[in-house]
Design a protein around this motif. Structure first.
Motif: not given
Length: 716
Positions: A407-436
């Motif tokens: 699931a994660y590897l098939n979501s290439r848009k998530d490759f640019s995201k860190k697991l712990i990421r302070f540069d997130v624009a909206d807290r709701e964006d943390m709920f994604d295939l990276v965090t899970y």
């Protein structure tokens, strides 16, 4: 929080989207230092990014007491909140509470002699209160707020994971929808509980609480903690009081009201209850009955007993996510209300154990800020793996983990995201295939690197050190370093603090003259955005009927590893534990993949072999492997084998037909039977399969029934 997603289809993606085996040249690669100009540009780009800091603590809630009643017609909440606080550190004479969409009736200071009105301002979102004096950090004070909450008047935003954020939901409040129950339930994550009671938002704020709910006597109620009183008011209503005397974050507060059957269970001396609609009462133990065993397993595995006073699970209508781990009172979406037929296809046991594991990781120890959310969600995701491994064995857990990886590897848009990421624009964006999904796999790698004893000792230390408190990622790292005695910054920096994953290519050769095995490895990821990884890996060599394991350390862009063996290995099995999170290509001959399928100890060994053999289905030796795979002990192997047979040459299809018919009729896993029905319909449109599909139409599984209906429709 568990997002509502289905990953069964990921097994098909495993074959369709992963890179196929091909020869890859492994050139020497040189990683050049960045120029000053490049570094300057990178610093400017970094400075422009948003930064989501942990919230500053000014006032600290000690306890909140709520008295609530409900107007079903208007979907209003009549409430009063008595909130005990103290300054966090510095003296303060003001208090700011989140209170979204309220009508404020009264704000007062509670004293021994009564309530003293306080001056305040309110802008529809924030209640700013002027206290009677400046309070020092060791001085407690109590404010009283009387209000009406109007959650249906709030303009909701929501996110992919949580589809609405109005905090409190009246379901079918006017009763006009036939056969749909009237319910009230809350959903606080991330910062929505302030839509129905005044509080301080954010995961950093912890409190104890007492909530009194006045409802029609025909309804049951649920909240955090224990019910300490239930009073008949003599007017057709009843007031239930729920008290939780152990602190938890404000977003974990919950209430529910409705006509629920309550099925009682126990773990040790703790009450475990299941709230379902009355027609599902007879299925509640089927659905939730493993919960006491889960609590016992997690308590023993972590070395930290379940820390709360009860555990209840409730299924509600129209929930805005998959499930939510409110402390002692988990809410599930209505797909968990199943009969015995539906249960054959999907037990949702991963959701049940996910939310339970949160009661250690998320509830007992809570991330201090939303950028640290993986301390909640990555652990709950890995809790799924741990339970499946315990209850059903490693193969079932590895299949589940592989689906997360896919699931994660098939979501290439998530490759640019860190697991712990302070540069997130909206807290709701943390709920994604990276965090899970990615986070769960990273924890699995950490476990495999340090070993089970160290892994669970470090988790125990982390939980005990931070219990009823908050944590950031460095708290986890320090716990692991204290247990192992090793500096683990390298692991945490590359997996938690950096984006992406390694892109690897492997090839091994044997030189009969020198009697040496040479393994060539290249890291091919873009080093401008993704780090050069340090990857300790185990390699198994299968030689003369024996298996010898070697540890290698990949830490360069291009490397060669050489090993002495008197004869050519039948198989060089790189990443023998199949724990690596990476995109990877590996060069092997057909006979090596066949050997791996027949001799590899793990289900992922066999899945990898099938994937790579799938491009050579014209080979009769490969066809024989797929015939064996149709009866593999792992359901995922059987399903992948069926899905792959569509690429068979026409000359071979007839030999597989009776095997697929047997799978459609007799396989013990319903999803495999359904896959076989669909496979037969697609592969053999010229055959008269009507009698077969009419037989499978009577299968007890709804999934097989639906596949059979579709097959019969296509056959007309």
């Amino acid at each position: 929080m568990k997002k509502s997603i289905l990953l069964f289809s990921g097994l098909c993606y495993f074959l369709l989207s992963c890179s196929t085996a091909k020869h890859v040249e492994l050139p020497e690669m040189v990683v050049k230092a960045n120029s000053n100009e490049t570094l300057a540009k990178a610093n400017i780009d970094e400075a422009r990014k948003p930064y989501m800091a942990a919230y500053t603590k000014i006032n600290d809630i000690i306890n909140t007491k709520l008295d609530l009643s409900f107007n079903w017609d208007s979907a209003f909440v009549n409430g009063s909140a008595t909130i005990k606080l103290k300054p966090y550190f510095y003296p303060t004479d003001t208090l700011k509470l989140s209170a979204k969409g309220f009508q404020i009736k009264q704000v007062a200071l509670v004293t021994a002699s009564g309530k003293i009105p306080l001056r305040y301002s309110y802008n529809g979102k924030c209640l700013s209160i002027n206290l009677d004096k400046a309070y020092a950090r060791n001085e407690e004070y109590t404010v009283f707020v009387e209000y009406v909450a109007m959650p249906n008047k709030i303009v909701t935003k929501g996110s992919e994971a949580i589809t609405a954020d109005k905090g409190l939901y009246f379901i079918n409040n006017d009763g006009k929808i036939k056969d749909k129950p009237k319910e009230i339930w809350s959903q606080g994550e991330t910062e929505s509980n302030s839509c129905w009671f005044p509080t301080i938002d954010g995961p950093q704020e912890k409190m104890t609480q007492e909530i009194s709910l006045t409802v029609d006597k025909k309804y049951n109620t649920l909240s955090n903690g224990l019910m300490v009183a239930s009073k008949d008011n003599g007017n057709g209503t009843r007031t239930d009081t729920w008290k939780q005397d152990k602190p938890h974050s404000t977003y974990l507060t919950m209430i529910a009201v409705g006509d629920f059957a309550v099925v009682k269970d126990r773990w040790r001396n703790i009450e475990v209850n299941y709230y379902v609609e009355p027609q599902y009462e007879k299925y509640a133990r089927m659905i939730f009955g493993n919960t006491p065993e889960m609590i016992e397993f997690y308590s023993n595995r972590l070395g930290v007993d379940y820390p709360w006073d009860k555990y209840s699970q409730i299924v509600v209508r129209d929930f805005v996510s998959g499930a939510m781990e409110n402390t002692t009172a988990t809410v599930h979406f209505d797909k968990l209300q199943m009969d015995d037929r539906q249960y054959l296809d999907e037990t949702h046991e991963d959701i049940i154990c996910h939310e339970l594991f949160h009661h250690w990781f998320g509830d007992l120890v809570t991330c201090e800020s939303w950028p640290n959310l993986p301390l909640n969600e990555s652990f709950a995701t890995y809790g799924e793996y741990l339970w499946l491994e315990h209850k059903y064995g490693r193969e079932e857990a590895d299949i589940h983990g592989q689906l997360d990886l896919i699931a994660y590897l098939n979501s290439r848009k998530d490759f640019s995201k860190k697991l712990i990421r302070f540069d997130v624009a909206d807290r709701e964006d943390m709920f994604d295939l990276v965090t899970y999904q990615k986070g769960g796999r990273v924890l699995h790698m950490l476990r495999k690197y340090v070993g089970d004893d160290a892994f669970f000792a470090a988790l125990k230390l982390y939980l005990e050190r931070r219990k009823f408190n908050n944590a950031e990622i460095n708290d986890l790292r320090l716990a692991f370093e204290e247990v192992t005695g090793e500096d683990l910054n390298w692991f945490f920096n590359q997996w938690f603090m950096s984006s992406g994953q390694p892109d690897l290519s492997f090839a091994s050769t044997y030189d009969a003259a020198t009697k040496k095995v040479q393994i060539n490895v290249a890291q091919l990821q873009d080093f401008k955005t993704i780090p050069l990884y340090r990857l300790p890996l185990d390699v198994d060599f299968y030689v003369s009927g024996k298996v010898e394991r070697k540890r290698i350390l990949i830490d360069k862009a291009s490397q060669q590893f050489t090993f002495d063996f008197d004869s050519k290995p039948n198989l060089v099995n790189i990443d023998a534990e199949k724990m690596l999170l990476a995109t990877k290509r590996e060069v092997k001959a057909n006979e090596e993949w066949i050997f791996q399928y027949n001799n590899g100890p793990l289900v992922i060994d066999r899945l990898d072999a099938l994937q790579n053999l799938s491009i050579n289905l014209s080979d009769t030796n490969v066809q024989q492997v797929f015939k064996v795979a149709l009866n593999d002990k792992a359901w995922a192997i059987r399903m992948v084998a069926i899905q792959t047979l569509g690429s068979l040459p026409a000359s071979a299809k007839d030999t597989f037909y009776p095997l697929l018919v047997d799978k459609a009729k007799n396989d013990k896993k319903s999803i495999v039977r359904a896959t076989a029905v669909s496979g037969i319909a697609a592969m053999y449109p010229g055959k008269n399969n009507k009698a077969l599909f009419q037989q499978t139409l009577t299968d007890k599984s709804p999934m097989v029934e639906d596949a059979s209906k579709t097959a019969l429709t296509k056959g007309k």
